[in-house]
Scaffold this motif. Structure first.
Motif, mmCIF file in Angstrom:
data_model
loop_
_atom_site.group_PDB
_atom_site.id
_atom_site.type_symbol
_atom_site.label_atom_id
_atom_site.label_comp_id
_atom_site.label_asym_id
_atom_site.label_seq_id
_atom_site.Cartn_x
_atom_site.Cartn_y
_atom_site.Cartn_z
ATOM 1 N N ASP A 89 0.827 -1.207 0.000
ATOM 2 C CA ASP A 89 0.000 0.000 0.000
ATOM 3 C C ASP A 89 0.862 1.259 0.000
ATOM 4 N N LEU A 92 2.126 1.803 -3.595
ATOM 5 C CA LEU A 92 1.107 2.298 -4.513
ATOM 6 C C LEU A 92 0.764 3.764 -4.241
ATOM 7 N N VAL A 93 0.613 4.111 -2.953
ATOM 8 C CA VAL A 93 0.278 5.487 -2.600
ATOM 9 C C VAL A 93 1.416 6.429 -2.967
ATOM 10 N N LYS A 111 -7.682 7.450 -3.149
ATOM 11 C CA LYS A 111 -8.591 6.378 -2.731
ATOM 12 C C LYS A 111 -9.348 5.805 -3.921
ATOM 13 N N ARG A 113 -8.505 5.817 -7.129
ATOM 14 C CA ARG A 113 -7.621 5.122 -8.069
ATOM 15 C C ARG A 113 -7.160 3.776 -7.533
ATOM 16 N N LEU A 114 -6.917 3.699 -6.229
ATOM 17 C CA LEU A 114 -6.426 2.441 -5.642
ATOM 18 C C LEU A 114 -7.551 1.536 -5.159
ATOM 19 N N VAL A 116 -9.131 1.406 -2.216
ATOM 20 C CA VAL A 116 -8.774 0.872 -0.902
ATOM 21 C C VAL A 116 -9.695 1.485 0.151
ATOM 22 N N LEU A 121 -5.786 3.486 3.653
ATOM 23 C CA LEU A 121 -5.172 4.654 3.030
ATOM 24 C C LEU A 121 -4.581 5.586 4.075
#
Length: 373
Positions: A89, A92-93, A111, A113-114, A116, A121
């Motif tokens: 995570d 990705l962030v 949030k 785009r992912l 999650v 997040l």
């Protein structure tokens, strides 16, 4: 990875560094990487292998374009920061925030785009903030948005408002003060002051009075509708013309073909030399924004001077008083008037005596000189 591949990888990265030395944000397509002459010709398989290795090591950042895939070079110091990330995570962030650059990334956009959960997040962002990799900031467009940016870069002027915002509020007084300085600079460089000194030829010449020919009244004067011949003086010597009244000093436009109107660069240098914006880093693009506003307000117009672009103050039309920003504005050259009321003939006290060859005539009228100036 064998020694040959490692050597080619280092050579390809060094060639990309040299190619983008003048443009750090340059993007490299597959054709651009092939043109660097590092990979043997037509060895596409080896090129793709090196691209994959550099991407895995975070030295290449992939960018999706309409025409295909491209890569942006990432400095080694920035690529080393990814080694500090301990969870998927976080990676990705941080990738999204890194790709956003100086514009920053909105927390809700991350949030979306992912896809999650909020808890995951917030946890990833908190860990990145603890490691001093990202920081939170707010934009002038919406102060309620939670924006995130890399800790080692500053937000863009679009996000912070540049020099026009103070504590996230538009500094209108500062903008108006700078506009006045820019307007004054353009007006002084793009016009000249006329003190109203009249030349000798602009004064009405001494002509014989109409109706006096060789000391006798003419037939044309007798039939004149404007005055009788008996009203004309018997003297054949005309009185000297009255002295012209001095005109106030006014600012007039420069002649056609003038090629030295101030450019944006010269205006920026003038503002920096005057030090009117102490503490505010005014750059050329900031001054261009002020000039654009003046152009939209019809106070300044663009002048082409060969391959350069200059600016000059607009001479407001007398019949369009609605174009004035406010009464008494010193930026404009003409008072608030109407075209019909400013014609000298409309308020001339000797209008009945004005005709060709008479004591008053349009060719030597001092009021016309002032009006046409």
């Amino acid at each position: 990875m064998d020694e040959q591949t490692a050597a080619l990888k280092a050579q390809l990265y060094a060639a990309c560094e040299e190619a983008c030395s003048g443009d750090p944000d340059r993007l490299f397509t597959q054709e651009d990487l092939t043109a660097l002459d590092v990979i043997p010709p037509k060895d596409i398989k080896k090129l793709l292998q090196l691209i994959q290795i550099l991407t895995n090591e975070r030295l290449f950042a992939p960018v999706h374009l309409h025409s295909g895939l491209a890569w942006r070079l990432r400095p080694e110091a920035e690529a080393a920061k990814y080694k500090q990330l301990t969870s998927h995570d976080q990676v990705l962030v941080y990738e999204i925030i890194d790709a956003a650059g100086a514009e920053g990334a909105w927390q809700q956009d991350i949030k979306r785009r992912l896809n999650v959960q909020d808890n995951a997040l917030r946890k990833a962002l908190k860990e990145l903030e603890t490691k001093r990799l990202v920081v939170q900031f707010t934009t002038v467009e919406n102060i309620s948005k939670k924006m995130w940016i890399k800790a080692n870069i500053k937000p863009s002027s679009r996000a912070t408002g540049g020099p026009w915002y103070t504590d996230q509020f538009l500094d209108e007084a500062f903008i108006e003060a700078l506009q006045s300085v820019v307007m004054s600079f353009i007006k002084n460089r793009g016009s000249y002051l006329s003190k109203g000194e009249r030349s000798a030829r602009s004064v009405s010449p001494v002509l014989p009075k109409k109706g006096v020919i060789n000391g006798a009244a003419s037939e044309a004067a007798i039939k004149s509708r404007k005055r009788a011949a008996a009203a004309i003086s018997k003297d054949d010597v005309a009185a000297p013309p009255a002295a012209a009244r001095p005109r106030k000093t006014i600012r007039l436009p420069l002649p056609a073909g003038y090629m030295q109107y101030p450019t944006t660069e010269e205006i920026t240098e003038g503002i920096q030399a005057a030090e009117v914006a102490k503490g505010q880093p005014l750059r050329q693009e900031h001054v261009q924004e002020l000039i654009d506003v003046l152009v939209w307000d019809n106070r300044v117009e663009e002048i082409r001077m060969g391959n350069r672009v200059g600016y000059r103050a607009v001479r407001i039309a007398k019949q369009n008083p609605s174009l004035y920003s406010k009464p008494g504005d010193e930026d404009f050259w003409e008072p608030r008037t109407n075209g019909l009321t400013t014609v000298p003939c409309g308020k001339c006290p000797v209008f009945d005596l004005c005709e060709e060859g008479g004591p008053v005539w349009a060719g030597g009228c001092e009021y016309f000189d002032q009006w046409l100036a």
